[in-house]
Design a protein around this motif. Structure first.
Motif, PDB file in Angstrom:
ATOM      1  N   THR A   9      -9.398   4.173   1.882  1.00  0.00           N
ATOM      2  CA  THR A   9      -8.972   2.912   1.133  1.00  0.00           C
ATOM      3  C   THR A   9      -8.894   1.735   1.941  1.00  0.00           C
ATOM      4  OG1 THR A   9      -6.557   3.286   1.659  1.00  0.00           O
ATOM      5  CG2 THR A   9      -7.461   4.289  -0.708  1.00  0.00           C
ATOM      6  N   LYS A  10      -8.842   1.963   3.547  1.00  0.00           N
ATOM      7  CA  LYS A  10      -8.957   0.985   4.397  1.00  0.00           C
ATOM      8  C   LYS A  10     -10.265   0.313   4.438  1.00  0.00           C
ATOM      9  CE  LYS A  10      -4.416   0.728   4.580  1.00  0.00           C
ATOM     10  NZ  LYS A  10      -3.486  -0.384   3.922  1.00  0.00           N
ATOM     11  N   GLY A  38     -10.853  -1.622   1.513  1.00  0.00           N
ATOM     12  CA  GLY A  38      -9.967  -2.957   1.563  1.00  0.00           C
ATOM     13  C   GLY A  38     -10.530  -3.905   2.677  1.00  0.00           C
ATOM     14  N   THR A  56      -5.477  -4.146  -3.995  1.00  0.00           N
ATOM     15  CA  THR A  56      -6.154  -5.169  -2.889  1.00  0.00           C
ATOM     16  C   THR A  56      -7.391  -6.148  -3.983  1.00  0.00           C
ATOM     17  OG1 THR A  56      -5.822  -3.713  -1.313  1.00  0.00           O
ATOM     18  CG2 THR A  56      -7.494  -5.201  -0.953  1.00  0.00           C
ATOM     19  N   ASN A 109      -4.108   0.803  -3.342  1.00  0.00           N
ATOM     20  CA  ASN A 109      -4.723   0.423  -2.223  1.00  0.00           C
ATOM     21  C   ASN A 109      -6.073  -0.506  -2.382  1.00  0.00           C
ATOM     22  OD1 ASN A 109      -2.326   1.873  -1.270  1.00  0.00           O
ATOM     23  ND2 ASN A 109      -3.517   2.881   0.366  1.00  0.00           N
ATOM     24  N   ALA A 136       0.871  -1.117   0.028  1.00  0.00           N
ATOM     25  CA  ALA A 136       0.089  -0.116   0.080  1.00  0.00           C
ATOM     26  C   ALA A 136       0.833   1.377  -0.133  1.00  0.00           C
ATOM     27  CB  ALA A 136      -0.916   0.057   1.222  1.00  0.00           C
ATOM     28  N   TRP A 137       0.286   2.262  -0.465  1.00  0.00           N
ATOM     29  CA  TRP A 137       0.905   3.723  -0.239  1.00  0.00           C
ATOM     30  C   TRP A 137       0.099   4.194   1.150  1.00  0.00           C
ATOM     31  CZ3 TRP A 137       5.400   5.517  -1.743  1.00  0.00           C
ATOM     32  CH2 TRP A 137       5.868   4.925  -2.943  1.00  0.00           C
ATOM     33  N   HIS A 138       0.746   4.958   1.954  1.00  0.00           N
ATOM     34  CA  HIS A 138       0.286   5.755   3.006  1.00  0.00           C
ATOM     35  C   HIS A 138       0.749   7.203   3.071  1.00  0.00           C
ATOM     36  CE1 HIS A 138       3.820   4.873   5.345  1.00  0.00           C
ATOM     37  NE2 HIS A 138       3.511   3.759   5.403  1.00  0.00           N
ATOM     38  N   TYR A 184      -6.682   7.943   1.822  1.00  0.00           N
ATOM     39  CA  TYR A 184      -5.966   6.719   2.372  1.00  0.00           C
ATOM     40  C   TYR A 184      -6.981   6.098   3.431  1.00  0.00           C
ATOM     41  CZ  TYR A 184      -2.875   3.997   5.190  1.00  0.00           C
ATOM     42  OH  TYR A 184      -2.322   2.908   6.056  1.00  0.00           O
TER      43      TYR A 184
END
Ligand SMILES: NC(=O)c1ccc[n+]([C@@H]2O[C@H](COP(=O)([O-])OP(=O)(O)OC[C@H]3O[C@@H](n4cnc5c(N)ncnc54)[C@H](O)[C@@H]3O)[C@@H](O)[C@H]2O)c1
Length: 291
Positions: free
Chosen positions: A127-128, A131, A95, A91, A73-75, A124
């Motif tokens: 994206t979680k 995900g 995923t 992300n 991932a990028w954060h 970000y």
């Protein structure tokens, strides 16, 4: 022995997780867009260059693996930063490609790196959310074991800042790695269908100290480690008003995992390094790597 794919294996968590999975006897395949910066990692297991945005790369990486630890991932901590569009593509699309490759190859055990940033405050964070939802869908539609780990912060920092950060929702990457390995092994043993936990430090502080750390923290630290008050004062360590603590009992019960690295350990390490004459201002977390 199981075959485990680690995506994002060249990153901060990925290197530590890959080393520990290999040490626990698993066959590790490390996937990333770039090899690890540490040449010693070449001995851990096969490295495959894989951009998770490219479905065929991912399919080749997943093929033949029993379990997948998806960290790539990028954060927001990268400097210079990457665009929101890239964060979203890696992300979320990345995923999705890992989910589809797991489905195509019949993977039954998955660990996904989520975050305490989970929410709607930034691209970000979202994206979680997406995900976790993709992996929930995978669990529901395949019956696989899926662990969603919401990590606290472990971005490397100068040693003294990192010590302070342990009290401000920081967690040692070694605890990130032991939690991730424990979740992988529990998923392989199918000890859960869907399991979600926070991965955080535990300083063993009583509630009244956590709730008023500004007033009681120094005295409590001194009671745990003689000399703590003087170290805090001399290094100007900025203490938070309160210290957050989550209930980690489900992770203890199901994964047999507990965090091992805390603020008092940091102070003890700091004292030892000073006694040995080390320049602690030149170190990075957790105190080994020269800046
Ligand atoms: N570091 C933190 O404080 C923190 C906190 C909460 C959650 N997380 C999550 O933990 C995971 C690992 O974080 P980290 O700090 O080790 O990150 P990192 O940036 O150190 O490592 C990420 C790795 O992913 C790789 N990568 C980037 N794009 C890729 C792509 N398209 N295909 C394949 N690999 C790609 C990078 O090369 C890098 O090696 C991430 O999912 C992150 O969102 C991190």
């Amino acid at each position: 022995m199981s075959s485990v794919l680690v995506t994002g294996a060249s990153g901060v968590a990925g290197r530590e997780v890959s080393r520990r999975l290999a040490a626990a006897g698993h066959r590790v395949r490390r996937a990333d867009v770039m090899p690890s910066p540490d040449p010693a990692d070449a001995g851990i297991g096969e490295f495959v260059r894989c951009d998770t945005r490219t479905p065929t790369d991912v399919l080749e990486a997943v093929e033949g693996c029993d379990a997948v630890v998806h960290l790539a991932a990028w954060h927001n901590a990268h400097r210079p930063g990457v665009s929101d569009a890239t964060i979203f593509a890696v992300n979320v699309d990345g995923t999705f490609n890992v989910v589809q490759a797991c489905r195509a190859t019949g993977v039954r055990s998955v660990v996904f790196a989520s975050s305490m940033a989970y929410g709607w405050g930034s691209v970000y964070s979202v994206t979680k959310v997406l995900g976790e939802d993709l992996w929930k869908m995978y669990q529901e539609t395949t019956g696989a074991s899926v662990a969603l780990l919401r990590y606290h912060g472990f971005v490397p920092e100068p040693y003294l800042r990192w010590g302070e950060r342990l009290l401000r929702n920081g967690v040692d990457v070694r605890d990130i790695a032991t939690a991730t390995v424990a979740a992988t092994e529990a998923a392989i043993a199918h000890r859960f269908d869907l399991f979600r936990t926070i991965v955080h430090s535990d300083h063993g502080m009583p509630e009244e100290v956590r709730a008023d750390f500004a007033a009681r923290g120094v005295e409590w630290s001194e009671s745990r480690m003689p000399g703590a008050a003087e170290l805090i004062e001399r290094h100007g360590l900025a203490l938070p008003d309160t210290v957050e603590q989550h209930d980690l009992s489900e992770a203890a019960d199901l994964l047999d995992w507990r965090p091992e690295h805390d603020f008092i350990e940091f102070l003890t390490d700091l004292q030892r390094r000073e006694t040995a004459g080390e320049d602690v201002t030149a170190l990075w977390a957790p105190g080994r790597i020269p800046a």
